[in-house]
Motif scaffolding. Structure first.
Motif, PDB file in Angstrom:
ATOM      1  N   LEU A 138     -16.339   6.683  -2.401  1.00 38.60           N
ATOM      2  CA  LEU A 138     -17.557   6.279  -1.657  1.00 38.60           C
ATOM      3  C   LEU A 138     -18.705   7.167  -2.127  1.00 38.60           C
ATOM      4  O   LEU A 138     -19.820   6.740  -2.220  1.00 38.60           O
ATOM      5  N   LEU A 139     -18.428   8.368  -2.088  1.00 33.55           N
ATOM      6  CA  LEU A 139     -19.246   9.609  -2.181  1.00 33.55           C
ATOM      7  C   LEU A 139     -19.740   9.512  -3.596  1.00 33.55           C
ATOM      8  O   LEU A 139     -20.916   9.459  -4.009  1.00 33.55           O
ATOM      9  N   ARG A 188     -28.151   3.068  15.385  1.00 33.04           N
ATOM     10  CA  ARG A 188     -27.666   2.708  16.621  1.00 33.04           C
ATOM     11  C   ARG A 188     -26.181   1.945  16.489  1.00 33.04           C
ATOM     12  O   ARG A 188     -25.708   2.120  17.730  1.00 33.04           O
ATOM     13  N   LYS A 189     -25.909   1.505  15.511  1.00 33.26           N
ATOM     14  CA  LYS A 189     -24.740   0.887  15.478  1.00 33.26           C
ATOM     15  C   LYS A 189     -23.540   1.482  14.804  1.00 33.26           C
ATOM     16  O   LYS A 189     -22.371   1.213  15.085  1.00 33.26           O
ATOM     17  N   ALA A 190     -23.770   2.377  13.913  1.00 33.63           N
ATOM     18  CA  ALA A 190     -22.919   3.344  13.048  1.00 33.63           C
ATOM     19  C   ALA A 190     -21.783   4.240  13.842  1.00 33.63           C
ATOM     20  O   ALA A 190     -20.747   4.388  13.378  1.00 33.63           O
ATOM     21  N   SER A 191     -22.512   4.607  15.068  1.00 32.49           N
ATOM     22  CA  SER A 191     -21.745   5.654  15.656  1.00 32.49           C
ATOM     23  C   SER A 191     -22.243   5.709  16.916  1.00 32.49           C
ATOM     24  O   SER A 191     -23.455   5.246  17.335  1.00 32.49           O
ATOM     25  N   ASP A 211     -19.767  -1.225  17.917  1.00 38.58           N
ATOM     26  CA  ASP A 211     -19.220  -2.348  18.083  1.00 38.58           C
ATOM     27  C   ASP A 211     -17.682  -2.127  18.050  1.00 38.58           C
ATOM     28  O   ASP A 211     -16.868  -3.103  17.695  1.00 38.58           O
ATOM     29  N   ARG A 212     -17.363  -0.883  18.006  1.00 43.39           N
ATOM     30  CA  ARG A 212     -15.707  -0.599  18.015  1.00 43.39           C
ATOM     31  C   ARG A 212     -15.085  -0.767  16.727  1.00 43.39           C
ATOM     32  O   ARG A 212     -13.784  -0.847  16.411  1.00 43.39           O
ATOM     33  N   ARG A 213     -15.831  -0.965  15.534  1.00 40.82           N
ATOM     34  CA  ARG A 213     -15.461  -1.353  14.354  1.00 40.82           C
ATOM     35  C   ARG A 213     -15.689  -0.046  13.432  1.00 40.82           C
ATOM     36  O   ARG A 213     -16.520   0.556  13.575  1.00 40.82           O
ATOM     37  N   ARG A 214     -14.519   0.400  12.505  1.00 41.59           N
ATOM     38  CA  ARG A 214     -14.750   1.441  11.616  1.00 41.59           C
ATOM     39  C   ARG A 214     -15.137   0.995  10.465  1.00 41.59           C
ATOM     40  O   ARG A 214     -14.700   0.084   9.623  1.00 41.59           O
ATOM     41  N   ASN A 215     -16.324   1.516   9.949  1.00 42.75           N
ATOM     42  CA  ASN A 215     -16.984   1.135   8.747  1.00 42.75           C
ATOM     43  C   ASN A 215     -17.816   2.201   8.170  1.00 42.75           C
ATOM     44  O   ASN A 215     -18.966   2.758   8.404  1.00 42.75           O
ATOM     45  N   PRO A 216     -16.986   3.187   7.210  1.00 41.34           N
ATOM     46  CA  PRO A 216     -17.578   4.078   6.570  1.00 41.34           C
ATOM     47  C   PRO A 216     -18.756   4.018   5.928  1.00 41.34           C
ATOM     48  O   PRO A 216     -19.701   4.685   5.734  1.00 41.34           O
ATOM     49  N   GLU A 265     -16.618  15.218  13.396  1.00 36.54           N
ATOM     50  CA  GLU A 265     -15.629  13.808  13.234  1.00 36.54           C
ATOM     51  C   GLU A 265     -15.520  13.208  11.953  1.00 36.54           C
ATOM     52  O   GLU A 265     -15.518  11.843  12.101  1.00 36.54           O
ATOM     53  N   ALA A 266     -15.368  13.861  10.948  1.00 33.41           N
ATOM     54  CA  ALA A 266     -15.470  13.217   9.581  1.00 33.41           C
ATOM     55  C   ALA A 266     -14.033  12.613   9.046  1.00 33.41           C
ATOM     56  O   ALA A 266     -14.109  12.127   8.147  1.00 33.41           O
ATOM     57  N   ASP A 267     -13.116  13.311   9.779  1.00 28.96           N
ATOM     58  CA  ASP A 267     -11.559  13.058   9.415  1.00 28.96           C
ATOM     59  C   ASP A 267     -11.195  12.162  10.519  1.00 28.96           C
ATOM     60  O   ASP A 267     -11.571  12.003  11.604  1.00 28.96           O
ATOM     61  N   ARG A 268     -10.027  11.327  10.225  1.00 27.35           N
ATOM     62  CA  ARG A 268      -9.209  10.765  10.878  1.00 27.35           C
ATOM     63  C   ARG A 268      -8.483  11.782  12.057  1.00 27.35           C
ATOM     64  O   ARG A 268      -7.941  12.725  11.558  1.00 27.35           O
ATOM     65  N   ARG A 269      -8.068  11.476  13.233  1.00 26.72           N
ATOM     66  CA  ARG A 269      -7.913  12.604  14.136  1.00 26.72           C
ATOM     67  C   ARG A 269      -6.371  12.752  13.936  1.00 26.72           C
ATOM     68  O   ARG A 269      -5.830  13.784  14.147  1.00 26.72           O
ATOM     69  N   PHE A 270      -5.426  11.798  13.680  1.00 29.32           N
ATOM     70  CA  PHE A 270      -3.937  11.787  13.521  1.00 29.32           C
ATOM     71  C   PHE A 270      -3.252  11.700  12.343  1.00 29.32           C
ATOM     72  O   PHE A 270      -4.265  11.231  11.198  1.00 29.32           O
TER      73      PHE A 270
END
Length: 231
Positions: free
Chosen positions: A56-57, A216-219, A16-21, A40-45
């Motif tokens: 969270l962990l 199906r929605k998370a990634s 859904d193009r939303r970031r939701n850890p 891809e566990a980190d932000r790219r930039f």
């Protein structure tokens, strides 16, 4: 028997193009694996900070992230991370530098999970077939150079579409593949880009693709998993 899993979490950006850890953690709790390789566990930039924060962990999961000595807030190394049960013991861990035009790497850890000792390696290989084979050779060279005798499970997004070619053929010389099934794209999986591979001393008891509504929605990738026991 232990359960392992691999998940390209796409920086927690869902279909859904939303970031939701929190959704990623929900999916991981559904799988309930003992060892998890994340890509891809980190932000790219920028600071490349971990998408799933330590809070969270710590507060909302049964896992801890293995520390690879990266001090910029990253969970792992070039987006690759390994999560293990908080009750597990990390005997040794290190990063693996992979040849590439852009920064890429893999991560490796020797673990004691219950009564089982094993080496877990997480990776995310290149889109280019030529570089994938060079990277596979680097990972295999790392395994061969390890001095501690240890059965090995390798997991990750290999970006290889052809089943019996390229880096898959290279890995298959010494490792068996879990027949998990297609995991990409999450909405309509057709590609077996994500793989779990084990050394001869490990037996794949069961395996599959985790295809719940949350996954199906998370990634854009679905997680894959395998139950392993000593052969």
């Amino acid at each position: 028997m232990i359960r392992v899993a691999s998940y390209n979490m796409r920086k927690a950006i869902g279909t859904d193009r939303r970031r939701n850890p929190e959704r990623i953690l929900e999916v991981l709790r559904e799988i309930d694996a003992d060892v998890i390789a994340l890509q891809e566990a980190d932000r790219r930039f920028g600071a490349r900070a971990a998408v799933i924060t330590p809070h969270l962990l710590d507060e909302h999961s049964d896992w801890k992230a293995i520390a690879f000595g990266v001090r910029n807030g990253s969970m792992g190394w070039h987006g690759n991370a390994l999560l293990v049960r908080k009750s597990s013991t990390v005997l040794e861990c290190q990063t693996i530098h992979l040849p590439a035009l852009e920064p890429r790497g893999a991560v490796s850890a020797d673990l004691k999970v219950g009564d089982v000792t094993l080496r877990a390696i997480g990776m995310h290989l290149d889109l280019s077939g030529l570089w994938r084979r060079k990277q596979a050779a680097a990972v295999l060279s790392h395994v061969e150079g390890c001095t501690r005798p240890c059965e090995t499970v390798m997991m990750g997004d290999l970006n290889e579409w052809t089943r019996a070619a390229g880096c898959l053929r290279d890995f298959a010389r010494d490792f068996a593949f879990a027949d998990t099934g297609p995991s990409f794209h999450a909405r309509r999986p057709v590609g077996r880009l994500d793989r779990i591979m084990v050394s001869p001393g490990l037996k794949i008891v069961d395996c599959g693709v985790h295809m719940t509504a949350a996954a199906r929605k998370a990634s854009d990738h679905l997680p894959i998993w395998a139950d392993l026991s000593p052969a």
